[in-house]
Every structure is written in structure tokens, then in C-alpha cells.
Design a protein around this motif. Structure first.
Motif, PDB file in Angstrom:
ATOM      1  N   ARG A 369     -29.599  21.449  32.510  1.00  0.00           N
ATOM      2  CA  ARG A 369     -28.714  20.322  32.188  1.00  0.00           C
ATOM      3  C   ARG A 369     -27.246  20.724  32.194  1.00  0.00           C
ATOM      4  O   ARG A 369     -26.917  21.876  31.966  1.00  0.00           O
ATOM      5  N   ILE A 370     -26.382  19.716  32.363  1.00  0.00           N
ATOM      6  CA  ILE A 370     -24.938  19.961  32.225  1.00  0.00           C
ATOM      7  C   ILE A 370     -24.597  19.871  30.736  1.00  0.00           C
ATOM      8  O   ILE A 370     -24.907  18.873  30.078  1.00  0.00           O
ATOM      9  N   HIS A 371     -23.946  20.914  30.219  1.00  0.00           N
ATOM     10  CA  HIS A 371     -23.503  20.885  28.823  1.00  0.00           C
ATOM     11  C   HIS A 371     -21.993  20.674  28.717  1.00  0.00           C
ATOM     12  O   HIS A 371     -21.493  20.378  27.637  1.00  0.00           O
ATOM     13  N   GLY A 372     -21.309  20.878  29.821  1.00  0.00           N
ATOM     14  CA  GLY A 372     -19.862  20.664  29.788  1.00  0.00           C
ATOM     15  C   GLY A 372     -19.292  20.826  31.184  1.00  0.00           C
ATOM     16  O   GLY A 372     -19.942  21.431  32.052  1.00  0.00           O
ATOM     17  N   PHE A 373     -18.111  20.273  31.408  1.00  0.00           N
ATOM     18  CA  PHE A 373     -17.482  20.469  32.719  1.00  0.00           C
ATOM     19  C   PHE A 373     -15.968  20.335  32.637  1.00  0.00           C
ATOM     20  O   PHE A 373     -15.429  19.761  31.681  1.00  0.00           O
ATOM     21  N   ILE A 384     -19.536  10.039  36.748  1.00  0.00           N
ATOM     22  CA  ILE A 384     -20.916  10.396  37.120  1.00  0.00           C
ATOM     23  C   ILE A 384     -21.342  11.665  36.384  1.00  0.00           C
ATOM     24  O   ILE A 384     -22.447  11.752  35.851  1.00  0.00           O
ATOM     25  N   PHE A 385     -20.446  12.649  36.343  1.00  0.00           N
ATOM     26  CA  PHE A 385     -20.784  13.903  35.652  1.00  0.00           C
ATOM     27  C   PHE A 385     -21.046  13.647  34.168  1.00  0.00           C
ATOM     28  O   PHE A 385     -21.961  14.212  33.570  1.00  0.00           O
ATOM     29  N   ARG A 390     -24.556  13.147  29.520  1.00  0.00           N
ATOM     30  CA  ARG A 390     -24.994  12.375  28.353  1.00  0.00           C
ATOM     31  C   ARG A 390     -26.486  12.098  28.380  1.00  0.00           C
ATOM     32  O   ARG A 390     -27.164  12.109  27.361  1.00  0.00           O
ATOM     33  N   ARG A 391     -27.005  11.827  29.580  1.00  0.00           N
ATOM     34  CA  ARG A 391     -28.441  11.522  29.692  1.00  0.00           C
ATOM     35  C   ARG A 391     -29.292  12.776  29.715  1.00  0.00           C
ATOM     36  O   ARG A 391     -30.514  12.697  29.705  1.00  0.00           O
ATOM     37  N   GLY A 392     -28.663  13.943  29.796  1.00  0.00           N
ATOM     38  CA  GLY A 392     -29.417  15.196  29.845  1.00  0.00           C
ATOM     39  C   GLY A 392     -30.261  15.302  31.108  1.00  0.00           C
ATOM     40  O   GLY A 392     -31.395  15.793  31.065  1.00  0.00           O
ATOM     41  N   LYS A 401     -24.231  21.332  44.658  1.00  0.00           N
ATOM     42  CA  LYS A 401     -23.522  20.153  45.188  1.00  0.00           C
ATOM     43  C   LYS A 401     -22.500  19.601  44.181  1.00  0.00           C
ATOM     44  O   LYS A 401     -21.555  18.910  44.556  1.00  0.00           O
ATOM     45  N   LEU A 402     -22.717  19.904  42.899  1.00  0.00           N
ATOM     46  CA  LEU A 402     -21.762  19.420  41.888  1.00  0.00           C
ATOM     47  C   LEU A 402     -20.343  19.911  42.188  1.00  0.00           C
ATOM     48  O   LEU A 402     -19.362  19.275  41.820  1.00  0.00           O
TER      49      LEU A 402
END
Ligand code: FAD
Length: 435
Positions: A369-373, A384-385, A390-392, A401-402
Motif C-alpha cells: 500500500r501507499i503510506h505517503g507520497f 488519484i494517489f 486512503r482506500r489502502g 508506474k506511479l
């Protein structure tokens, strides 16, 4: 004694979130807001524009001038609440008046920090804070006689102040105690990009040092730094952050840590008393703990949730996390979540910098999952990020690709894309099914 069904202390964004929600459901309940500042509610984020673009106060208002009247709110402005009796449901004002309430919201915000440094005193003629309209009005009055300014603090507000004053033609120096600017807010690479942007524009940045003393009498004439450097100045701006204004709550016996403690319904430890915004500690869903999140959208959302619960419509504030949108010279920056975390904290970090466009992306990942960016320059896909974070959502399968500039909904695997688009209300379930 006057009585209101709903009483709000602090006339800023937290109050607005609360008032608008209360009025959507309770058309007849009496509402009053008490604010120490004499002004109609305005956007603090626009304060630098008041200075560098001379934007008039009317254009800085967060809501139209008829806001209170239209929503049937009694504003009590230019008055400070000095006492709170939670058992009796009564507050006391600095003019001796008392007002009783049914439900109370504390939205008292933060107070600027002035470090104990010899000679540093904002009562002095040319030493100012940068958090309220009156600070900016004071700075404006001082500008004609100011050529050199020193800003204490290389955080968001200090850098905003530095840029605005530079644009007014002043010679500006920023002094930051940490080894880099914005250290708690962005990762090291982003700090360097920001420092470079300031230096390129002619603003001097001194890091890893602070004021040893402020020189001059009633008027500051310069500062001496801890490394011995002397910086003469005609104006000194103190911008080392704010602390939650909790004195009223603490004196009233409410549970207070750094900020006023609230549960996810924004209830304090006292019956019928709620708190939100910069004065409160909220539950950060990514950090998994309670902390002060001094951000505009956080105050508004917290005020809304407090209002729902005042109305007996149980709601929880479960989306709070740190998010910053910043703009310095030609750099647009968005950060969210645990954006400064790194490998040493047990996260995977992926990043890419494009020297040509000066765009930079950094993602902090764990457990798929993304925890921060952090996004610098190419910020268009931030929504989108944020949504993925938020949705995990599981992102490992497309994580590289991010980092690509052209990342968008079409880059996301089809099943997940449908879920996100439906969730965002971009398309109906029917349309998504036919995608
Ligand atoms: C220059 C600047 C730029 C910013 N830019 C951004 C940005 O770009 N994005 C972002 O997310 N955030 C930004 N912020 C932070 C944001 O403004 C705050 O998070 C937000 O204003 C908090 O709102 P609040 O309602 O909690 O309280 P505040 O806006 O702090 O207002 C609290 C009010 O309560 C009043 N008050 C306090 N105690 C009493 C009392 N006892 N009686 C009566 N009145 C009282 C105060 O005088 C004050 O007017 C910025 C802040 C500053 C200073």
C-alpha cells in the motif's frame, strides 16, 4: 444571561465547518460564534498575497460578508473568552459578559511560538509574527522603512513570508535551526530543491543555526547567529510554528495533551463540549495515533463532524492525515501521509527526479500500500494517489508506474480502476461495468 443552543469559540475555518453543517439540519437553533480577531472569517493561506500582491481584505474572506446573517448566526467579534464552566454550560468574555450554551465547540486554533532568545520580543516595533491579518497589517506599515528582513524559521509559514517579502523588493535571509528547511514536512531531497529555488531567487538561507541574540533596543537592528554571523535587519519575522491554544480548555479541567483531546466524534472529556482544528488532537488513520494536524481542511472537516454529533447524528472523523499543498517560486509541491518516512523506518521508498522538468516523485510503501507520497512540479495526479492511499489499495503490481509522468486512471489495473471511479462518483456502476 444570553443563551445559545450552539456556541463556537474561535471564528475561523473550524467554526465555518460547524456552522454550515448545523444549519443544514437545524434551521431554528440559535448559533453564536465568538472571535478574538475583529475580522470577518478570512483565509490564512492568503495572508502572503495580502503582502506581495496587495490583495484587499475583502478578497481574502473565506465566506461572503452576509454569511452570519444568511445563516442566522450571531457573531461576537473582537471579544475573547476568558473562562469556561463546563458544569454550568457558561462561558465568560473579556468584557465581563457571560453566555450560556447547549453545545460548545472549541475552535481556538494555535498561538505563534516566540522562542526565549535575548532581545526577541514581538512587542518591539519591528518584530512581527505571520499568522493573523493584524500581523500582516503591521508588516505592511513597516515596509516603507524596511530594506532588509530576517525571517526566523524555515517552515511553511517562514518560507511563505520570505517569498512574499522578497517579492516586495526586500533583501531576505531565512534562519533555520534544523540542517535543512521544512525538515519535518518534506524529505531531504525536496528540502534541497526548495532551498535551491530560494537561493536562485536571491533569498539567503542559513540552516543549522539560530539567533544567539537580537540587537537593538525598542527597534531590532540586527541578529547575531549561534555560529557568529551578524545579519543587520530593519524587520524581523518570527515564524517558528504555532502551539495549540489550550489554555481555556486546560483551566476548565478538560483532558489536554499537546492539543485538546477528542475522540473520533470530536467530543472532549467534558459533556457537550467539542473541539476541532489546530487546538485539538485528532486520530491520524495512517499514523494510528492522535496528533495535532494544523491544516485548513482538517479544521473544516473536524468542525463538520463535531456539528453532526452535536445534532445527535453520530459521525466519526476517520480520514484525518497530514496533507500539504505548497507553492514556492516555480515549485508546486504536494505531500500526503507518511511522506517523510524512509527505509530506516521499515518502509520501501521509490522515487524519481527528472532534472529537465525538475519534477520529483517519491512514494512510501508498505504491505502493498501507499503510506505517503511527495510530488514536486508534476502535481496533477495528486487526487488519484490520495485516493489509492486512503482506500489502502494494493499497488505493488503497478508501483513503478506511479513514478511515470503520464500516470492516470488508465494506468491502474481495470478492476481497481472501476472501484475507484465508482467510489469517486466519476461514473455509475453501470458505466464502469461496461468499461
Ligand atoms: C500564513 C499561513 C498560511 C497557511 N497556509 C495553509 C495552507 O496553504 N494549507 C493548509 O492546509 N493550512 C494552512 N495554514 C494553516 C491553517 O490556516 C490552519 O490549520 C487553520 O486556520 C486552522 O483553523 P482553526 O479553525 O483551527 O483555527 P484558526 O484559524 O487558528 O483560528 C482560531 C481563531 O480563534 C480565535 N481564538 C482563540 N482563542 C480564543 C478565545 N479564547 N476567545 C475568542 N477567540 C479565540 C483566534 O483569535 C483565531 O481567530 C496556514 C496558516 C498560516 C498562518
Amino acid at each position: 444571561m444570553e443563551r445559545f443552543d450552539y456556541l463556537i469559540i474561535g471564528n475561523s475555518v473550524g467554526a465555518v465547518g460547524c456552522i454550515e453543517t448545523l444549519r443544514s439540519f437545524d434551521k431554528g437553533g440559535s448559533i453564536a460564534v465568538i472571535g478574538e480577531e475583529p475580522h470577518h472569517v478570512y483565509s490564512r493561506a492568503l495572508l502572503p498575497y495580502y503582502l506581495d500582491q496587495e490583495v484587499p481584505v475583502e478578497k481574502m474572506l473565506y465566506r461572503p460578508v452576509d454569511f452570519y446573517e444568511r445563516l442566522g448566526v450571531t457573531p461576537v467579534l473582537g471579544r475573547r473568552v476568558v473562562g469556561l464552566d463546563t458544569a454550568g454550560h457558561v462561558v465568560k468574555l473579556d468584557d465581563g459578559r457571560t453566555i450560556s450554551y447547549g453545545k460548545l465547540l472549541l475552535a481556538t486554533g494555535g498561538r505563534p511560538i516566540v522562542p526565549p532568545i535575548p532581545g526577541l520580543d514581538t512587542e518591539k516595533e519591528n518584530i512581527c509574527n505571520f499568522v493573523a491579518l493584524q500581523d500582516l497589517q503591521r508588516i505592511s506599515r513597516l515596509l516603507p522603512s524596511a530594506g532588509r528582513v530576517v525571517v526566523l524559521g524555515g517552515g511553511i509559514i517562514g518560507l511563505m513570508a520570505a517569498e512574499a517579502l522578497h517579492k516586495k523588493g526586500l533583501e531576505v535571509g531565512v534562519v533555520e535551526l534544523a540542517p535543512r528547511v521544512l525538515a519535518p514536512v518534506v524529505d531531504e531531497f525536496t528540502s534541497r530543491l526548495i532551498e535551491e529555488a530560494f537561493r536562485r531567487s536571491g533569498v539567503a538561507i542559513y540552516t543549522g543555526t539560530t539567533f544567539k541574540e537580537v540587537q537593538g533596543g525598542e527597534r531590532a537592528t540586527g541578529v547575531v547567529l549561534t555560529d557568529g554571523t551578524s545579519l543587520p535587519c530593519d524587520l524581523l519575522v518570527v515564524a517558528v510554528g504555532v502551539v495549540p491554544r489550550v489554555d481555556l480548555a486546560r483551566e476548565a479541567g478538560l483532558a489536554v495533551n499537546r492539543g485538546i483531546l477528542v475522540n473520533q466524534q470530536m467530543e472532549t472529556s467534558a459533556a457537550d463540549v467539542y473541539a476541532c482544528g489546530d487546538c485539538a488532537e485528532v486520530y491520524d488513520f495512517l499514523m494510528g495515533n492522535r496528533r495535532v494536524l494544523p491544516l485548513w481542511p482538517n479544521a473544516y472537516a473536524g468542525g463538520r463532524v463535531a456539528a453532526y454529533n452535536m445534532l445527535g447524528m453520530k459521525r466519526e472523523y476517520d480520514r484525518a492525515t497530514s496533507m500539504n499543498a505548497m507553492h514556492f517560486f516555480d515549485l508546486n509541491i504536494i505531500t500526503a501521509g507518511l511522506n517523510t518516512a524512509g527505509e530506516k523506518d521499515g518502509f520501501e521508498v521509490i522515487s524519481r527526479f527528472d532534472a529537465g522538468s525538475r519534477s520529483y516523485r517519491r512514494f512510501v510503501l508498505k504491505d502493498d500500500r501507499i503510506h505517503g507520497f511527495t510530488l514536486v512540479t508534476g502535481i496533477a495526479r495528486a487526487g488519484i494517489f490520495l485516493h489509492l492511499m486512503r482506500r489502502g489499495c494494493a499497488v505493488t503490481s503497478f508501483k513503478e508506474k506511479l513514478l511515470e509522468g503520464e500516470f492516470g486512471y488508465l494506468t491502474i489495473p481495470e478492476g481497481l480502476r472501476r472501484e475507484l471511479l465508482i467510489d469517486e462518483g466519476v461514473m455509475s456502476e453501470h458505466a464502469a461495468a461496461n468499461q
